[in-house]
Scaffold this active site. Sequence first.
Site, PDB file in Angstrom:
ATOM      1  N   SER A  43       4.193   3.060   1.999  1.00 29.85           N
ATOM      2  CA  SER A  43       4.484   4.323   2.459  1.00 29.85           C
ATOM      3  C   SER A  43       5.552   5.098   1.472  1.00 29.85           C
ATOM      4  O   SER A  43       6.240   4.323   1.082  1.00 29.85           O
ATOM      5  CB  SER A  43       5.106   4.083   3.845  1.00 29.85           C
ATOM      6  OG  SER A  43       5.571   5.527   4.364  1.00 29.85           O
TER       7      SER A  43
ATOM      8  N   LEU B 299       3.191   9.162  -4.881  1.00 27.48           N
ATOM      9  CA  LEU B 299       2.048   8.229  -4.841  1.00 27.48           C
ATOM     10  C   LEU B 299       2.618   6.868  -5.112  1.00 27.48           C
ATOM     11  O   LEU B 299       3.426   6.413  -6.079  1.00 27.48           O
ATOM     12  CB  LEU B 299       1.032   8.593  -5.829  1.00 27.48           C
ATOM     13  CG  LEU B 299       0.667  10.246  -5.836  1.00 27.48           C
ATOM     14  CD1 LEU B 299      -0.691  10.578  -6.859  1.00 27.48           C
ATOM     15  CD2 LEU B 299       0.161  10.549  -4.345  1.00 27.48           C
TER      16      LEU B 299
ATOM     17  N   HIS C   5      -2.264   5.115  -2.172  1.00 24.69           N
ATOM     18  CA  HIS C   5      -2.913   6.444  -2.611  1.00 24.69           C
ATOM     19  C   HIS C   5      -4.105   6.047  -3.533  1.00 24.69           C
ATOM     20  O   HIS C   5      -5.045   6.694  -3.640  1.00 24.69           O
ATOM     21  CB  HIS C   5      -1.968   7.423  -3.297  1.00 24.69           C
ATOM     22  CG  HIS C   5      -0.938   7.910  -2.164  1.00 24.69           C
ATOM     23  ND1 HIS C   5       0.383   7.683  -1.951  1.00 24.69           N
ATOM     24  CD2 HIS C   5      -1.314   8.934  -0.944  1.00 24.69           C
ATOM     25  CE1 HIS C   5       1.067   8.157  -1.276  1.00 24.69           C
ATOM     26  NE2 HIS C   5       0.047   8.922  -0.532  1.00 24.69           N
TER      27      HIS C   5
END
Length: 291
Positions: A185, A33, A37
């Site tokens: 990402s 994460l 997120h």
Amino acid sequence: METISTIAALRERLAAYRRAGKSIGLVPTMGYLHAGHMELVSRARAENDIVVVSIFVNPLQFGANEDLAKYPRDLERDSAILRDGKVDFIFAPGVADMYPRPMETVVDVPKLGTELEGAVRPGHFAGVATVVTKLFNIVQPDSAYFGEKDYQQVAIIRRMVEDLAQPVRVVPVPTVRDADGLALSSRNVYLSTEQRAAAVIVPKALAEAERLYNEGADDPIAFEAALRDFIASEPFATPEVTAVRHPDTLEPLTNLQGQPILVALFVRIGATRLLDNRVVGRKQASSDKAA
């Protein structure tokens, strides 16, 4: 916060909250994460009584030569991050629990799923739609939260929910970016120092797309070619998809001006594929957020 690894146990725990009339928000993830997120988690926390974050690296959405085996996994790290986000449940099943037998049933949205990223990753979005449907069936959320960085994925899930009358509200959440504009990402961890510096060509290409549009560019073929050349000027970058599409249908356009357009990029930096997008030509400013 409770971590649950089996479908039966999660269903049992959530049933009591559902009977009590509590709202449930789901944030589906593959783990490792980052702040993007956590933006999804924050939105889910603000809108629901109970928040479930699923962590599952879904083999159905990886192709034969993709990064399933090396995709970053660290449940202990993720758990610490989610505890700070005041998550109620982590659902972290194993592959054997999600897919005890080879899957005979596949959910596919073929028209949307074979365009753009789907053209270079055949079967990817069928794998996504299948696992998301299964998660919806397991969790039965009132709302589910997805990042706008994965624009095509959001469009596919929205269409799937509409077509199958799934009782879930799909909530897109703005992309979170590093200070230099690169979208966050989990795959960014693959980039070397040199590659990470080169990856800024992706958000720069989106800015270039907006400049071209604002200067009156109208031919989609020339527009896409200009973006490919711009990205290819970075030695580490290989443009795999540079496309302009209708932002709602993802269909190709015959001209650009007088309407909002989706600019979708899928760029390989070394061996790492990065995707990003921007809707250009809408009156409101970008809703992307800085990390």
